[in-house]
Design a protein around this motif. Structure first.
Motif, short mmCIF file in Angstrom:
data_model
loop_
_atom_site.label_atom_id
_atom_site.label_comp_id
_atom_site.label_asym_id
_atom_site.label_seq_id
_atom_site.Cartn_x
_atom_site.Cartn_y
_atom_site.Cartn_z
N LEU A 71 0.84 -1.20 0.00
CA LEU A 71 0.00 0.00 0.00
C LEU A 71 0.88 1.25 0.00
O LEU A 71 0.68 2.18 0.78
CB LEU A 71 -0.93 0.00 1.22
CG LEU A 71 -1.96 -1.13 1.30
CD1 LEU A 71 -2.75 -1.06 2.61
CD2 LEU A 71 -2.92 -1.08 0.11
N THR A 108 2.46 2.36 3.43
CA THR A 108 1.59 2.87 4.48
C THR A 108 2.18 2.54 5.85
O THR A 108 2.63 1.41 6.09
CB THR A 108 0.18 2.26 4.36
OG1 THR A 108 -0.43 2.76 3.17
CG2 THR A 108 -0.69 2.62 5.56
N THR A 119 -0.84 7.32 5.11
CA THR A 119 -0.81 6.70 3.79
C THR A 119 -0.78 7.79 2.72
O THR A 119 -1.18 8.94 2.97
CB THR A 119 -2.03 5.78 3.58
OG1 THR A 119 -1.86 5.03 2.38
CG2 THR A 119 -3.34 6.57 3.50
N ASP A 160 -8.59 0.70 0.55
CA ASP A 160 -7.88 -0.48 1.08
C ASP A 160 -7.37 -0.22 2.49
O ASP A 160 -7.41 -1.10 3.36
CB ASP A 160 -6.71 -0.86 0.17
CG ASP A 160 -7.16 -1.40 -1.17
OD1 ASP A 160 -8.29 -1.93 -1.25
OD2 ASP A 160 -6.40 -1.26 -2.15
N VAL A 161 -6.90 1.01 2.73
CA VAL A 161 -6.39 1.36 4.07
C VAL A 161 -7.53 1.37 5.09
O VAL A 161 -7.38 0.85 6.20
CB VAL A 161 -5.67 2.73 4.02
CG1 VAL A 161 -5.38 3.23 5.43
CG2 VAL A 161 -4.38 2.62 3.23
N VAL A 175 -5.44 3.73 -2.92
CA VAL A 175 -5.24 2.88 -1.74
C VAL A 175 -6.13 3.26 -0.55
O VAL A 175 -6.22 2.51 0.41
CB VAL A 175 -3.77 2.91 -1.27
CG1 VAL A 175 -2.84 2.40 -2.35
CG2 VAL A 175 -3.36 4.31 -0.81
#
Length: 420
Positions: free
Chosen positions: A69, A72, A93, A107-108, A104
């Motif tokens: 990621l 991150t 991030t 996703d985070v 991202v």
């Protein structure tokens, strides 16, 4: 500074849209009353949650995914403030605006949901081998204080100064309370943190506020709660007013504790901030310029103000033979402030230092979060200009008043065995 919305009773979401940074920063803060038991359990818990979860059961897998990621950063930590213990989850991030192909942010947020709500459990509780491993790491962290003699001396001073009081409870608990943690008690502590703690969630970055609000509401569906309010034992008094101890070491550590009726949020709080700066907070202060520079009695000397406890500390590193003279000159500087012998330069430099510290902190996303998190308790819109104006109004007479209210309560001196 931050826009606040309520996700549930006792759970607040604070969002700041800013173009200052190319990253998006998240910070979750869980708070509960501070005791040695809760501090120990939650210190171990923060370690356990950092390294694995139901989706990534091995630390290497978890870290590899974070690298995927775009590097991150995710970490847990613990701290204390006043009578509260805090577990923090911080994430930084890259902003999707700077990625051409693979966003991202979603996703985070999904990963945060996993880390918080899906721990790595076996048979309905934390894995015993992982708990034992992280207990040992926390114990090593606590033991490391003994090797840092300045931190150790300060810990001993607070234990003497305020026994059975949050000021003397370490944020990671004690070795004894950490050893008592079990997978079952840790699971219970986790469930209590999720269901009962006061929670503040922060997001800072160049983001769409309404969009991030919806994403966070959907991802973090905490239940309503009525957080328990901390109580502080205001009757706690020093065990002794002077304690001297010996260890294998060269430099003596002289730590002095004073009390003040002025605490965070009081009308006189800005005055006490200025007082600490003039007295010993900076390199232009009376303690530094006189105890160290003029008299050459110490390797270092400074004061620090703990506003949530109403305490002020003076710490110094000295030759054991200089103990009495150093103490005399420290009190001499306090007397100078009581008499109003304060130079305009000392006052102006302190104001400038306080303003610069605020501005430097606000140059970082984590600084913006931490400052708002502290000053939001004052129920007013925070700004550097507001505090600059308050510090500008502080007079020498105000500092005389702060000095006259300061009460010396205890001194702790740690020195080498050859001085016995």
């Amino acid at each position: 500074m931050f826009q606040t919305t309520k996700l549930a009773e006792g759970v607040s979401l604070h969002i700041r849209k800013t173009t200052q940074f190319k990253t998006v920063n998240f910070s979750f803060k869980w708070r509960t009353p501070l005791t040695t038991k809760t501090a120990a359990e939650r210190a171990v818990l923060s370690n356990v949650l950092q390294h694995s979860n139901a989706r990534f059961r091995k630390s290497a897998e978890f870290r590899s995914y974070l690298d995927d990621l775009y590097g991150t950063m995710l970490y847990f930590d613990v701290s204390k403030r006043g009578g509260e213990h805090t577990v923090m989850l911080n994430v930084e991030t890259v902003n999707d605006q700077y990625l051409s192909n693979q966003p991202v942010l979603n996703d985070v947020i999904d990963l945060l949901q996993t880390v918080i709500f899906q721990p790595n459990w076996k048979n309905g509780q934390f894995v015993p081998s992982i708990v034992e491993r992280e207990k040992q790491i926390v114990i090593q962290r606590i033991e490391s204080v003994f090797d840092d003699k300045t931190r150790y001396a300060q810990q001993r001073l607070t234990q003497i100064l305020r026994p059975n009081h949050p000021a003397s409870i370490p944020a990671s608990g004690t070795i004894e309370t950490v050893k008592e943690v079990t997978p079952a008690s840790l699971t219970e502590a986790y469930q209590s943190m999720i269901d009962n703690d006061k929670i503040d969630i922060y997001v800072a970055g160049d983001i769409d506020v309404e969009e991030i609000q919806e994403k966070m509401k959907k991802a973090f569906q905490f239940k309503d709660r009525t957080p328990q309010k901390p109580t502080i034992n205001e009757d706690s008094k020093p065990e002794k007013d002077y304690v001297k101890e010996f260890q294998d070491m060269k430099q003596g550590k002289l730590h002095m504790g004073f009390s003040t009726p002025v605490k965070f949020g009081d009308p006189d709080f800005p005055k006490m901030q200025i007082f600490n700066g003039v007295f010993g907070g900076y390199a232009h202060s009376k303690l530094f310029m006189n105890v160290r520079e003029r008299e050459s009695l110490c390797y270092y000397v400074s004061s620090s103000y703990s506003p949530h406890y109403g305490l002020l500390y003076v710490i110094s590193g000295i030759e054991p033979k200089n103990e009495k003279k150093a103490i005399d000159i420290i009190f001499e500087q306090l007397d100078e402030m009581k008499k109003g012998n304060i130079a305009d330069l000392e006052l102006n430099q302190t104001r400038a230092m306080l303003v610069n510290q605020l501005r430097e902190a606000l140059d970082l996303p984590r600084g913006q979060i931490d400052i708002f998190d502290q000053y939001k308790d004052l129920d007013e819109e925070f700004s550097v200009e507001l505090w600059k104006e308050r510090w500008e109004k502080v007079t020498k007479e105000d500092l005389q008043q702060m000095a006259s209210q300061l009460k010396h309560e205890a001194t702790y001196f740690l020195c080498g065995k050859e001085a016995e």
